[in-house]
Design an enzyme around this catalytic site. Structure first.
Site, PDB file in Angstrom:
ATOM      1  N   ASP A 216       0.851  -1.201   0.000  1.00  0.00           N
ATOM      2  CA  ASP A 216       0.000   0.000   0.000  1.00  0.00           C
ATOM      3  C   ASP A 216       0.879   1.239   0.000  1.00  0.00           C
ATOM      4  O   ASP A 216       2.035   1.188   0.390  1.00  0.00           O
ATOM      5  CB  ASP A 216      -0.859   0.035   1.287  1.00  0.00           C
ATOM      6  CG  ASP A 216       0.022  -0.037   2.540  1.00  0.00           C
ATOM      7  OD1 ASP A 216       0.395  -1.169   2.920  1.00  0.00           O
ATOM      8  OD2 ASP A 216       0.389   1.018   3.090  1.00  0.00           O
ATOM      9  N   ASP A 218       1.451   4.367   2.063  1.00  0.00           N
ATOM     10  CA  ASP A 218       1.084   4.761   3.418  1.00  0.00           C
ATOM     11  C   ASP A 218       0.182   6.003   3.339  1.00  0.00           C
ATOM     12  O   ASP A 218      -0.046   6.559   2.261  1.00  0.00           O
ATOM     13  CB  ASP A 218       2.363   5.003   4.243  1.00  0.00           C
ATOM     14  CG  ASP A 218       2.096   4.930   5.731  1.00  0.00           C
ATOM     15  OD1 ASP A 218       1.341   4.037   6.160  1.00  0.00           O
ATOM     16  OD2 ASP A 218       2.627   5.783   6.468  1.00  0.00           O
TER      17      ASP A 218
END
Ligand SMILES: CSC[C@H]1O[C@H](OP(=O)(O)O)[C@H](O)[C@@H]1O
Ligand SMILES: Nc1ncnc2[nH]cnc12
Length: 299
Positions: A216, A218
Site C-alpha cells: 500500500d 502509506d
C-alpha cells in the site's frame, strides 16, 4: 599473507515469511519441528526441508494464521531458533507501506538501510554480565541482496535495489504527520518488524537481507485516505506468489558452498565483546553459547 584456503561454508538458508507468507513452495522432505531456545519459543514450529539438496528452514514470523502482533514477537527466540537450526543466511520477506510515489503496491524493494523507531522490544542477546556492541552500519548482507537482484530480474518482478525501511512500533498504522516526517527523512518504505530482527541476526553472525514487498501507499498519499488491513492483505496475497517464486529461485544460488561472507556478517562478534572475562555472568554465558559460542570459547 596466508596461503590456506578459505574455510568452506555449506549454507543453510533461512526464510522468515511475513504477513501473507505462511509457507514456501517446492520444499522436499518437509517437516515442521519445534525448536526451543534459551530465550523461549519462536513464533511457531520451524519448517525444515531441502530444495535442490540445499537445507532450508522456514519460519512464519507471526506464526501460522498470524496470531502474534509485531510488538509481541519474540525476536530473540526467532533468530536463536534459526541459529540453532544451523542457518547461515536469512532471506527476510516483509509486507511494507510505500513512502515514495515511484514504489507502488506490488513493487519489491531490496532494503539496504533501516531507521529503528521501535521501542517496546528486546533488542539484544547480550545483557548485564556480558556486553557486546556489534556494528550495524551496513545492516544487511549485500551478497544476499545481489542474489535477490539477479533473480528478481530473471523473474521480471518490478523492484528497486536500495532503500531505507522505517521500523515503527505499531500495531496501528502511522498518523499522516508521522508518514510525512518519515518521507522527509528520505525513507522508502515503512513496516513494523525488521528491527530488532536484523540487529539480532547480526549479533548471531547470520547473514541477513530483506526483500520488502509494497502492499500500500502509506497514508501520506493523496489517493489513500487510510490504510486498511483488507487492502494490505489483498495485495499481499498477490505479492506472496511472487515471493514464493523468488525464494525458490534464490535458494539454489545462495546455497552453493562458499567461503566466509565478504561483508563479514558471519564474524560480527569478533571485536564486539567488551565485558572483562572475570566480570562475565556464568548464567548468561551459558544462554549465549548458542549465539556466541564461537567467540566466547577460547576467551
Ligand atoms: C498486515 S500489514 C501490517 C504487518 O505486515 C508487516 O509485517 P511483516 O513484516 O511480518 O510482513 C508489517 O510490519 C506489520 O506487522
Ligand atoms: N503502511 C504500512 N505501515 C506499516 N506497516 C505496514 N505493513 C504494510 N503496510 C504498512
Amino acid at each position: 599473507m596466508s596461503n590456506s584456503p578459505a574455510p568452506e561454508v555449506k549454507p543453510v538458508i533461512g526464510i522468515i515469511g511475513g504477513s501473507g507468507l505462511y509457507d514456501i513452495a517446492g520444499l522436499e522432505n518437509k517437516e515442521w519441528r519445534r525448536v526451543d531456545t534459551p530465550w523461549g519459543a519462536p513464533s511457531d514450529e520451524l519448517l525444515f526441508g531441502t530444495l535442490d539438496g540445499i537445507r532450508c528452514v522456514f519460519l512464519p514470523r507471526h506464526g501460522r494464521g498470524h496470531p502474534i502482533p509485531p510488538s509481541r514477537l519474540n525476536y530473540r527466540a526467532n533468530i536463536a531458533a534459526m541459529k540453532i537450526a544451523g542457518v547461515t543466511d536469512i532471506i527476510s520477506l516483509s509486507a511494507v507501506g510505500s513512502l515514495r510515489e515511484d514504489l507502488p503496491p506490488g513493487h519489491f524493494v531490496i532494503v539496504d538501510q533501516f531507521i529503528d523507531r521501535s521501542f517496546a522490544r528486546e533488542k539484544s542477546f547480550f545483557d548485564t554480565g556480558c556486553v557486546a556492541h556489534v556494528s550495524v552500519a551496513d545492516p544487511v548482507c549485500p551478497r544476499i541482496g545481489d542474489v535477490a537482484e539477479e533473480k528478481l530480474k530473471e523473474l521480471d518482478i518490478a523492484f528497486t535495489r536500495g532503500g531505507t525501511y522505517l521500523v515503527m512500533e505499531g500495531p496501528q498504522f502511522s498518523t499522516r504527520a508521522e508518514s510525512e516526517l518519515y518521507r522527509s527523512w528520505g525513507c522508502a518504505v515503512i513496516g513494523m518488524t525488521n528491527m530488532p530482527e536484523a540487529k539480532l541476526a547480526r549479533e548471531a553472525e547470520i547473514c541477513y537481507a530483506t526483500v520488502a514487498m509494497v502492499t500500500d501507499y502509506d497514508c501520506w498519499h493523496q489517493d489513500h485516505d487510510s490504510v486498511t488491513v483488507d487492502a494490505v492483505v489483498r495485495v499481499m496475497q498477490q505479492n506472496a506468489d511472487h515471493a514464493r517464486s523468488l525464494v525458490k529461485a534464490m535458494i539454489p544460488a545462495l546455497g552453493q558452498p562458499r567461503g566466509l561472507c565478504p561483508a563479514g556478517c558471519d564474524r560480527a562478534l569478533e571485536h564486539a565483546l567488551i565485558t572483562a572475562p572475570e566480570r562475565r555472568e556464568p548464567a548468561l554465558l551459558s544462554k549465549l553459547e548458542v549465539i556466541a559460542g564461537r567467540v566466547l570459547s577460547g576467551q
